[in-house]
Design an enzyme around this catalytic site. Structure first.
Site, short mmCIF file in Angstrom:
data_model
loop_
_atom_site.label_atom_id
_atom_site.label_comp_id
_atom_site.label_asym_id
_atom_site.label_seq_id
_atom_site.Cartn_x
_atom_site.Cartn_y
_atom_site.Cartn_z
CE LYS A 169 -4.42 -1.74 1.49
NZ LYS A 169 -5.62 -1.59 2.28
CE LYS A 221 -6.17 -8.09 -0.31
NZ LYS A 221 -7.51 -7.63 -0.58
CE LYS A 230 -13.48 -3.49 1.28
NZ LYS A 230 -12.53 -3.04 2.26
#
Ligand code: ATP
Ligand code: MG
Length: 329
Positions: free
Chosen positions: A112, A193, A196
């Protein structure tokens, strides 16, 4: 006393079938066997920038999706993280017992952080807040997807470290993963993966996608250069489609193998799409019904927060006493 289950989902985008198969559906299955708390973790969502108006709307949308999936608010508490101040309070106390090296090693932090221009400190602290969410309620079992296994290990390490430093305080929680669907991959990039917060319209199937959209996304999913399903040499994209089918159909491995061996990818995709459309239909119908009841979601969320607050307060008091911090009594 029944063991306690805690788990959460961030209101950071549209809920997708990975969230459903990896987490939400398991919560529904487990809820009556335990005392259950299901949380919309908005403090986690703001570890990356969220538009405030959109975040507020997402919180209610996710509450409605919890209910539409079958979480029973008469039995399970459904609540928002920021409505119970103990989450943030305990997170600070746990921050002080967590070595920074443990946090810098987390794969989610690295992934992230890479996608951000400026990396907020919250992104690094995320797993400590997650540990606080769980330990605040002395939860014994945490049903999550496989991507959270590393954070769960850290939660256990933090609990054990605190217990060693200050004496037995926290229940050390166990992770519960689903047998199929613990890691659903992106349709466009089957080596990542499904998330969202990922970009790209062909990446994830949202729980509220129309049937036509679901079919289109699956028909365009990345596969490989083979023409048909070969279980001896499954590519990541095809393996992911088979997992999605198996999770929705609840077929056994043998049934899936016998049915799909040698099937051309085009036909496989059609069958996967129909399984997803049929699997999501009841949830989508209930969602539309719930959205027509004004005030209902707020009442569920407020009642959930009220119900769990005494547990949270008791843990914070205990932790303060253990650490020698100021307590009123
Ligand atoms: P974000 O990209 O904002 O992190 P996310 O899709 O990863 O969103 P989270 O809110 O972080 O969703 O995770 C909610 C739950 O869904 C967790 O239990 C997580 O393990 C599970 N989960 C998330 N993605 C997947 C996936 N692709 N497959 C299975 N489970 C998943
Ligand atoms: Mg995530």
């Amino acid at each position: 006393m029944r063991k306690r289950v805690f788990s959460g989902i961030q209101p950071s985008g549209d809920l997708h079938i990975g969230n459903y198969l990896g987490a939400l559906r398991n919560w529904v299955k487990m809820q009556y066997d335990y005392e259950s708390i299901f949380c919309i973790v908005d403090l986690h969502a703001v570890t990356v920038y969220q538009n405030p108006a959109e975040l507020q709307a997402k919180i209610e949308e996710i509450a409605a999706l919890f209910l539409a999936s079958g979480i029973d608010p008469k039995h399970s508490a459904i609540m928002v993280q920021s409505a119970v101040h103990g989450h943030a309070e305990l997170a600070w106390m746990l921050t002080c017992v967590t070595p920074v090296g443990w946090l810098q090693r987390m794969t989610q932090f690295k992934a992230k952080a890479e996608a951000q221009e400026t990396v907020g400190d919250g992104l690094l602290q995320y797993p400590v807040l997650m540990a606080a969410d769980i330990l605040l309620y002395q939860a014994a079992i945490v049903p999550v997807g496989d991507d959270q296994s590393q954070h769960m290990e850290l939660t256990r390490d933090v609990a054990q470290r605190f217990n060693t430093l200050y004496g037995e305080t926290f229940v050390v929680p166990e992770t519960s993963l689903p047998s199929v669907g613990a890691r659903v991959m992106g349709l466009d990039e089957p080596d990542k993966k499904m998330s969202k917060s990922a970009q790209g319209s062909g990446h994830a199937i949202a729980l509220l996608d129309e049937p036509a959209v679901i079919r289109k996304k699956i028909m365009r999913a990345t596969t490989d250069s083979s023409p048909a399903v070969d279980f001896a040499a499954l590519g990541a994209g095809v393996a992911n489609l088979l997992t999605i089918f198996q999770a929705f159909s609840e077929w056994t491995d043998d049934q899936v193998k016998a049915h799909f061996s040698g099937m051309r990818y085009g036909d496989l995709k059609k069958q996967v799409a129909e399984a997803v459309v049929a699997g999501l239909e009841p949830l989508q119908k209930r969602y539309r019904e719930i959205k027509t009841e004004p005030g209902y979601l707020k009442s569920v969320l407020n009642e959930g927060a009220e119900r769990v607050s005494p547990i949270a307060d008791a843990t914070v008091e205990l932790v303060k006493r253990r650490m020698g911090l100021y307590t009123k009594s």
